[in-house]
Design a protein around this motif. Structure first.
Motif, PDB file in Angstrom:
ATOM      1  N   GLN A 118       0.826  -1.204   0.000  1.00 18.64           N
ATOM      2  CA  GLN A 118       0.000   0.000   0.000  1.00 18.64           C
ATOM      3  C   GLN A 118       0.862   1.256   0.000  1.00 18.64           C
ATOM      4  O   GLN A 118       0.579   2.226  -0.706  1.00 18.64           O
ATOM      5  N   ARG A 119       1.947   1.216   0.769  1.00 21.99           N
ATOM      6  CA  ARG A 119       2.849   2.364   0.825  1.00 21.99           C
ATOM      7  C   ARG A 119       3.481   2.626  -0.541  1.00 21.99           C
ATOM      8  O   ARG A 119       3.585   3.772  -0.983  1.00 21.99           O
ATOM      9  N   PHE A 120       3.871   1.543  -1.228  1.00 22.55           N
ATOM     10  CA  PHE A 120       4.479   1.750  -2.550  1.00 22.55           C
ATOM     11  C   PHE A 120       3.442   2.242  -3.558  1.00 22.55           C
ATOM     12  O   PHE A 120       3.760   3.050  -4.430  1.00 22.55           O
ATOM     13  N   GLU A 121       2.210   1.763  -3.462  1.00 20.34           N
ATOM     14  CA  GLU A 121       1.159   2.253  -4.353  1.00 20.34           C
ATOM     15  C   GLU A 121       0.969   3.755  -4.189  1.00 20.34           C
ATOM     16  O   GLU A 121       0.790   4.484  -5.169  1.00 20.34           O
ATOM     17  N   GLN A 122       1.018   4.233  -2.948  1.00 20.64           N
ATOM     18  CA  GLN A 122       0.908   5.672  -2.699  1.00 20.64           C
ATOM     19  C   GLN A 122       2.116   6.407  -3.281  1.00 20.64           C
ATOM     20  O   GLN A 122       1.991   7.495  -3.851  1.00 20.64           O
ATOM     21  N   TYR A 123       3.282   5.819  -3.124  1.00 18.84           N
ATOM     22  CA  TYR A 123       4.523   6.393  -3.658  1.00 18.84           C
ATOM     23  C   TYR A 123       4.432   6.507  -5.176  1.00 18.84           C
ATOM     24  O   TYR A 123       4.792   7.525  -5.766  1.00 18.84           O
ATOM     25  N   LEU A 124       3.899   5.455  -5.808  1.00 14.44           N
ATOM     26  CA  LEU A 124       3.757   5.446  -7.262  1.00 14.44           C
ATOM     27  C   LEU A 124       2.729   6.492  -7.700  1.00 14.44           C
ATOM     28  O   LEU A 124       2.936   7.202  -8.687  1.00 14.44           O
ATOM     29  N   SER A 125       1.631   6.597  -6.963  1.00  9.60           N
ATOM     30  CA  SER A 125       0.581   7.565  -7.307  1.00  9.60           C
ATOM     31  C   SER A 125       1.093   9.001  -7.226  1.00  9.60           C
ATOM     32  O   SER A 125       0.615   9.874  -7.945  1.00  9.60           O
ATOM     33  N   ALA A 126       2.065   9.215  -6.349  1.00 10.59           N
ATOM     34  CA  ALA A 126       2.633  10.564  -6.200  1.00 10.59           C
ATOM     35  C   ALA A 126       3.665  10.872  -7.284  1.00 10.59           C
ATOM     36  O   ALA A 126       4.269  11.949  -7.267  1.00 10.59           O
TER      37      ALA A 126
END
Length: 342
Positions: A118-126
């Motif tokens: 989930q943390r990486f998904e947020q990182y990717l979305s940013a």
């Protein structure tokens, strides 16, 4: 969210999507200049961006005249498995070599839990990286599609299915299985078993398909008792080999879908008093240091792992600087390396 009035805080991608009446992926495609957006959706997103005063991270960087100059290499495995398996280290070596002259920073990301995912998904979305390389991808992994929706260039090591839509670099895994079984049967082996990888991974299913094709080509009867699923680990190879010996004690050949699993299988065969190759011939896949250092040295199907890493990085750099009309789809050949285990 209020339709009118002053916004508090920085507008988000989700707020732009809600205002425009489209999905988050559509907003990302508009921002990244993708042609796969209707004129109507493009106009709606443009109006929402203007009304909300939204400045996407990537657009902000463009205004500053720079990208992040960073690429994420994502491996959804633990540190112990990363450093125990030569495959991952060879991929990293190939990627690093190709990026050496590209002035790009490589960010190695291990995903070991749903929280880290989930943390990486947020990182990717940013949009904090210019592109992403994904290794050891399972069939239900959502990260490749998320990257695609967000307009972040991505290249896979392998595929999730025959109809993979994201760019990939793979090896001929069906051919690997077929050539391994052909070699065993050509040496007179008639009860050939296989230890597969996890069958939710396309690579494992392809190697199993190749095994079955090899059995059929040799005129041998199909026997599901000679197939045992594992997980590409040494312990998985040990468990699967025990199962196979319990079910089919008369087996005389084993195709393990990785060198590491073959190492586990060899230990069990020795414990059972089976000589390699006199009683049971053994083949792996990867042609790694594990194969060369095994006693006896292991016959293995070589896949060009380091070259796959290079080609992945090369394809991703192309996607970042000037993507073509179709994603990269590369399948590299494999080669049987014969040693003393067969």
């Amino acid at each position: 969210m209020a339709v009118s009035g002053r916004q508090t805080g920085r507008p988000t991608l989700e707020e732009v999507a809600a205002r425009a009446g489209v999905g988050r992926g559509t907003v990302s495609r508009v921002i990244n200049g993708s042609p796969r957006v209707s004129d109507r959706a493009r106009a709606a997103v443009g109006q929402a961006i203007a009304e909300l005063g939204y400045v996407p991270n990537r657009a902000a960087r463009a205004l500053a005249g720079a990208r992040t100059d960073a690429i994420a290499l994502v491996i959804p495995e633990t540190e112990s498995r990363l450093f125990a398996e030569p495959y991952f280290l060879d991929i990293i070596r190939g990627v690093s070599a190709e990026l050496a002259d590209a002035d790009m920073q490589l960010l190695l990301t291990l995903i070991r839990s749903s929280k880290e995912r989930q943390r990486f998904e947020q990182y990717l979305s940013a949009q904090r990286v210019d592109g992403v390389l994904l290794v050891s991808v399972h069939g239900d992994d959502p990260l490749p599609d998320l990257a695609r929706e967000l307009g972040v260039p991505a290249v896979l090591n392998g595929r999730r299915s025959a109809g993979e839509r994201v760019a990939y670099v793979d090896s001929d895994n069906v051919g690997a299985g077929r050539s391994a079984v052909g070699h065993l049967t050509g040496r007179g082996r008639r009860r050939v078993a296989t230890i597969t990888g996890p069958l939710d991974m396309y690579v494992a299913r392809c190697r199993l398909d190749g095994y079955r094709q090899g059995v059929e080509a040799a005129g041998l009867p199909a026997d599901d008792r000679l197939v045992a699923a594992a997980d590409f680990t040494e312990e998985g190879g040990r468990r699967a080999m025990r199962e196979l010996l319990d079910r089919c004690p008369d087996l005389d050949g084993v195709f393990a879908a990785s060198d590491v699993m073959a190492a586990g299988a060899r230990g069990v065969l020795r414990e059972a008093g089976r000589r390699i190759p006199d009683d049971v011939a053994l083949i792996g896949v990867d042609d790694s240091a594990v194969a060369r250092l095994m006693d006896p040295p292991l016959t293995s199907v070589r896949q060009p792992i380091e070259e796959m890493g290079r080609r992945m990085a090369r394809a991703l750099l192309q996607e970042i600087t000037g993507p073509g009309p179709e994603p990269c789809r590369v399948v590299l050949p494999t080669e049987l390396v014969v040693r003393d285990s067969t």
